[in-house]
Design a protein around this motif. Structure first.
Motif, PDB file in Angstrom:
ATOM      1  N   LEU A 233       0.789  -1.248  -0.191  1.00  0.00           N
ATOM      2  CA  LEU A 233      -0.074   0.029   0.021  1.00  0.00           C
ATOM      3  C   LEU A 233       0.707   1.262  -0.154  1.00  0.00           C
ATOM      4  N   ARG A 234       1.799   1.164   0.497  1.00  0.00           N
ATOM      5  CA  ARG A 234       2.938   2.316   0.841  1.00  0.00           C
ATOM      6  C   ARG A 234       3.502   2.580  -0.565  1.00  0.00           C
ATOM      7  N   HIS A 235       3.977   1.539  -1.164  1.00  0.00           N
ATOM      8  CA  HIS A 235       4.559   1.639  -2.439  1.00  0.00           C
ATOM      9  C   HIS A 235       3.482   2.212  -3.398  1.00  0.00           C
ATOM     10  N   ILE A 236       2.243   1.959  -3.629  1.00  0.00           N
ATOM     11  CA  ILE A 236       1.337   2.477  -4.370  1.00  0.00           C
ATOM     12  C   ILE A 236       0.944   3.811  -4.233  1.00  0.00           C
ATOM     13  N   VAL A 237       0.900   4.273  -2.622  1.00  0.00           N
ATOM     14  CA  VAL A 237       0.970   5.722  -2.497  1.00  0.00           C
ATOM     15  C   VAL A 237       1.947   6.465  -2.816  1.00  0.00           C
ATOM     16  N   GLU A 238       3.240   6.074  -2.778  1.00  0.00           N
ATOM     17  CA  GLU A 238       4.458   6.677  -3.274  1.00  0.00           C
ATOM     18  C   GLU A 238       4.354   6.873  -4.822  1.00  0.00           C
ATOM     19  N   ILE A 239       4.037   5.888  -5.504  1.00  0.00           N
ATOM     20  CA  ILE A 239       3.795   5.851  -7.015  1.00  0.00           C
ATOM     21  C   ILE A 239       2.766   7.096  -7.328  1.00  0.00           C
ATOM     22  N   CYS A 240       1.645   7.144  -6.741  1.00  0.00           N
ATOM     23  CA  CYS A 240       0.442   7.981  -6.735  1.00  0.00           C
ATOM     24  C   CYS A 240       0.721   9.323  -6.484  1.00  0.00           C
ATOM     25  N   LYS A 241       1.557   9.603  -5.502  1.00  0.00           N
ATOM     26  CA  LYS A 241       1.843  11.023  -5.099  1.00  0.00           C
ATOM     27  C   LYS A 241       2.962  11.601  -5.734  1.00  0.00           C
ATOM     28  N   ASN A 242       3.718  10.634  -6.163  1.00  0.00           N
ATOM     29  CA  ASN A 242       4.783  11.190  -7.244  1.00  0.00           C
ATOM     30  C   ASN A 242       4.532  11.540  -8.668  1.00  0.00           C
ATOM     31  N   ALA A 243       3.289  10.894  -9.036  1.00  0.00           N
ATOM     32  CA  ALA A 243       3.011  11.209 -10.509  1.00  0.00           C
ATOM     33  C   ALA A 243       2.590  12.619 -10.860  1.00  0.00           C
ATOM     34  N   LYS A 244       2.701  12.768 -12.151  1.00  0.00           N
ATOM     35  CA  LYS A 244       2.325  14.013 -12.742  1.00  0.00           C
ATOM     36  C   LYS A 244       0.815  14.175 -12.717  1.00  0.00           C
ATOM     37  N   PHE A 245       0.468  13.089 -13.097  1.00  0.00           N
ATOM     38  CA  PHE A 245      -1.228  12.759 -13.722  1.00  0.00           C
ATOM     39  C   PHE A 245      -1.709  11.431 -13.297  1.00  0.00           C
ATOM     40  N   CYS A 246      -2.560  11.270 -12.508  1.00  0.00           N
ATOM     41  CA  CYS A 246      -2.932  10.103 -11.848  1.00  0.00           C
ATOM     42  C   CYS A 246      -4.073   9.788 -12.464  1.00  0.00           C
ATOM     43  N   ALA A 247      -4.598   8.780 -13.436  1.00  0.00           N
ATOM     44  CA  ALA A 247      -6.047   8.453 -13.899  1.00  0.00           C
ATOM     45  C   ALA A 247      -6.457   7.247 -13.149  1.00  0.00           C
ATOM     46  N   VAL A 248      -7.506   7.265 -12.683  1.00  0.00           N
ATOM     47  CA  VAL A 248      -8.221   5.968 -12.138  1.00  0.00           C
ATOM     48  C   VAL A 248      -9.434   5.349 -12.793  1.00  0.00           C
ATOM     49  N   PHE A 249      -9.163   4.280 -13.300  1.00  0.00           N
ATOM     50  CA  PHE A 249     -10.489   3.793 -13.991  1.00  0.00           C
ATOM     51  C   PHE A 249     -11.155   2.565 -13.139  1.00  0.00           C
ATOM     52  N   PHE A 250     -12.461   2.593 -12.857  1.00  0.00           N
ATOM     53  CA  PHE A 250     -13.016   1.382 -12.207  1.00  0.00           C
ATOM     54  C   PHE A 250     -14.090   0.541 -12.819  1.00  0.00           C
ATOM     55  N   GLY A 251     -14.262  -0.665 -12.654  1.00  0.00           N
ATOM     56  CA  GLY A 251     -15.632  -1.397 -13.196  1.00  0.00           C
ATOM     57  C   GLY A 251     -16.558  -1.605 -12.327  1.00  0.00           C
ATOM     58  N   VAL A 252     -17.220  -2.888 -12.643  1.00  0.00           N
ATOM     59  CA  VAL A 252     -18.469  -3.545 -11.753  1.00  0.00           C
ATOM     60  C   VAL A 252     -17.821  -4.248 -10.766  1.00  0.00           C
ATOM     61  N   GLY A 253     -16.522  -4.474 -10.755  1.00  0.00           N
ATOM     62  CA  GLY A 253     -15.634  -5.322  -9.453  1.00  0.00           C
ATOM     63  C   GLY A 253     -15.620  -4.362  -8.455  1.00  0.00           C
ATOM     64  N   LEU A 254     -15.927  -2.976  -8.597  1.00  0.00           N
ATOM     65  CA  LEU A 254     -15.853  -2.017  -7.522  1.00  0.00           C
ATOM     66  C   LEU A 254     -17.384  -1.705  -7.218  1.00  0.00           C
ATOM     67  N   THR A 255     -18.256  -1.572  -8.346  1.00  0.00           N
ATOM     68  CA  THR A 255     -19.745  -1.269  -7.896  1.00  0.00           C
ATOM     69  C   THR A 255     -20.328  -2.008  -7.324  1.00  0.00           C
ATOM     70  N   MET A 256     -20.198  -3.298  -7.916  1.00  0.00           N
ATOM     71  CA  MET A 256     -21.108  -4.272  -7.489  1.00  0.00           C
ATOM     72  C   MET A 256     -20.694  -5.425  -6.649  1.00  0.00           C
ATOM     73  N   THR A 257     -19.781  -5.128  -5.669  1.00  0.00           N
ATOM     74  CA  THR A 257     -19.380  -5.827  -4.447  1.00  0.00           C
ATOM     75  C   THR A 257     -19.914  -5.367  -3.448  1.00  0.00           C
ATOM     76  N   ARG A 258     -19.155  -5.897  -2.249  1.00  0.00           N
ATOM     77  CA  ARG A 258     -19.710  -5.382  -0.992  1.00  0.00           C
ATOM     78  C   ARG A 258     -19.313  -4.067  -0.716  1.00  0.00           C
ATOM     79  N   GLY A 259     -20.360  -3.134  -0.302  1.00  0.00           N
ATOM     80  CA  GLY A 259     -19.969  -1.742  -0.329  1.00  0.00           C
ATOM     81  C   GLY A 259     -20.802  -0.968  -1.185  1.00  0.00           C
ATOM     82  N   LYS A 260     -20.659  -1.404  -2.485  1.00  0.00           N
ATOM     83  CA  LYS A 260     -21.294  -0.844  -3.763  1.00  0.00           C
ATOM     84  C   LYS A 260     -21.160   0.825  -3.815  1.00  0.00           C
ATOM     85  N   TYR A 261     -22.158   1.753  -3.616  1.00  0.00           N
ATOM     86  CA  TYR A 261     -21.548   2.943  -4.011  1.00  0.00           C
ATOM     87  C   TYR A 261     -20.748   3.493  -2.944  1.00  0.00           C
ATOM     88  N   LYS A 262     -20.761   2.982  -1.778  1.00  0.00           N
ATOM     89  CA  LYS A 262     -19.796   3.457  -0.746  1.00  0.00           C
ATOM     90  C   LYS A 262     -18.198   3.345  -1.279  1.00  0.00           C
TER      91      LYS A 262
END
Ligand code: SF4
Length: 429
Positions: A233-262
């Motif tokens: 997790l720390r590694h990912i945070v470092e990559i993202c914070k040091n990015a010039k531009f970070c683009a997140v894409f998400f699919g139904v693996g996030l929207t239709m699993t436990r937690g859904k819109y949260k």
């Protein structure tokens, strides 16, 4: 005839660089499409005319008879449902909303079983999004969360992310870091620089941990969250914070699993958090080529994006009560018009069982799983092949679908327009 710069009417990427060759009323060749797009352009198992189910099997009927039968089914119903709409153009979707208002019906689109939760989250906390062009030219960190573009949006990575040239990146392919977060090692994960495998249902916890770490609250995080080590997790945070531009894409693996819109809300808030350090955006990976358009059209016509109930004479929206799944599961609906989608392929079986017991009219060029129990199917021109119109790409950019074939089929707009006009006449409007 050869047509350049044609749009592919299959997925939310809406690739607009397709070359189509047409001859003798058929598409004979396509260039630049992926396998999914090719099968759509070259698919030739279209229904020739409307078909109606009788006691002796299917019977061919004329368009006039089909329209009359559709009117009977919808006008006699107390609680009609108009469902689908994601595989047609915006002009036809407009008529659908007018029709729902006239009938006092419920109109819902396929987003209620895919990215509906994304819309709920966006309504709560907003949408820090951008166009796919901005991602292509600027993003040096890409995160795919709960989606598998290699199989569902096959040209997404070559047109907009991993393999695309970027105007503001010297060596885009080498400069970009691709992170995939998923519950299993997908084909997309094989192509990633970093793969984060989380336990099913662990998205919310991992997103919360990332938010806390971006805020500098590492000490709160345990050694492992949902199967992901604190180190990773720390590694990912470092990559993202040091990015010039970070683009997140998400699919139904996030929207239709436990937690859904949260989950989606948490992902948007992670992007907000990252925006304190760099530029960051988030985009849903929309499936059907114009499901985004369906949400747009519904919103500017009724104020709501999906699951709109007109039974009170005004638009009412309450996902969880007015979505197609709820209406069908409660056995409320007594007739359904299905347009440009295949509910039998993606709704729960309880809903399908109810659909099989009520009059169902399907408007679709091809036989599909819903054909197995509908009472009437009316073939139409295919949007983007023999019908033109407007579609919205997954980033919300409206693009014009081109027509490359001349056929006898009516377009969705023409057919729905005729049905709507006849309804108005019957209702004395
Ligand atoms: S990625 Fe989607 S829009 Fe592009 S060619 Fe493939 S199916 Fe068509």
């Amino acid at each position: 005839m050869k047509f350049d710069d044609v749009l592919c009417p299959f997925c939310g990427c809406l690739c607009d660089d397709i070359t189509v060759t047409a001859e003798g009323g058929r598409v004979t060749g396509v260039d630049n499409t992926c396998l999914l797009g090719t099968s759509k352009f070259l698919g030739d198992n279209r229904l020739k005319n409307p078909i109606m189910r009788t006691d002796d099997g299917w019977k061919d009927v004329t368009y006039d008879e089909a329209i009359a039968s559709t009117l009977d089914a919808l006008l006699e119903a107390d609680r009609p449902l108009l469902y689908g709409w994601s595989g047609t153009h915006g002009e036809a979707q407009c008529i659908g909303v007018h029709m729902a208002e006239l009938l006092g019906a419920v109109i819902d689109n396929t987003s209620s079983v895919c990215h509906g939760p994304s819309i709920l989250a966006i309504q709560e906390v907003g949408h820090p999004g951008c166009t796919l062009g901005q991602v292509k030219n600027r993003a040096d960190v890409i995160i795919y969360w709960g989606c598998n573009p290699t199989e569902a949006h096959p040209r997404h990575m070559s047109r907009y992310t991993t393999y695309a040239d970027g105007y503001f990146l010297d060596n885009a392919f080498r400069d970009r870091t691709v992170i995939v977060v998923d519950v299993r090692r997908t084909e997309t994960a094989e192509l990633a620089d970093v793969f984060v495998e989380i336990k099913p249902g662990g998205d919310y916890a991992v997103l919360s941990a990332l938010r806390a770490m971006v805020r500098g609250r590492d000490e709160m995080i345990p050694d492992s969250i949902a199967g992901v080590s604190k180190e990773q997790l720390r590694h990912i945070v470092e990559i993202c914070k040091n990015a010039k531009f970070c683009a997140v894409f998400f699919g139904v693996g996030l929207t239709m699993t436990r937690g859904k819109y949260k989950n989606v809300r948490n992902a948007i808030e992670l992007v907000d958090e990252l925006s304190r350090h760099t530029k960051a955006t988030i985009t849903p990976m929309r499936g059907h080529f114009n499901v985004y358009g369906s949400n747009e059209v519904n919103t500017w016509m009724s104020g709501y994006p999906y699951a709109i109930d007109f039974c009170r004479g005004i638009a009412f929206y309450n996902p969880g009560e007015t979505t197609a799944v709820d209406i069908l599961a409660r056995k409320e609906c007594d007739a359904a018009l299905i347009v440009a989608s295949d509910p039998a392929a993606h709704l729960p079986s309880k809903c399908i069982r109810h659909l099989a017991n009520i009059p169902v009219v399907q408007i679709d060029p091809y036989p599909n799983m819903t054909t197995a129990f509908c009472n009437l199917q009316i073939p139409v021109a295919v949007s983007g092949i023999d019908a033109e119109g407007t579609a919205y790409r997954m980033d919300g950019v409206p693009i014009r679908l081109r027509k490359v074939l001349e056929t006898e089929y009516p377009t969705d707009t023409m057919l729905l327009g005729r049905i709507y006009e006849a309804m108005m006449e019957v209702r004395g409007r």
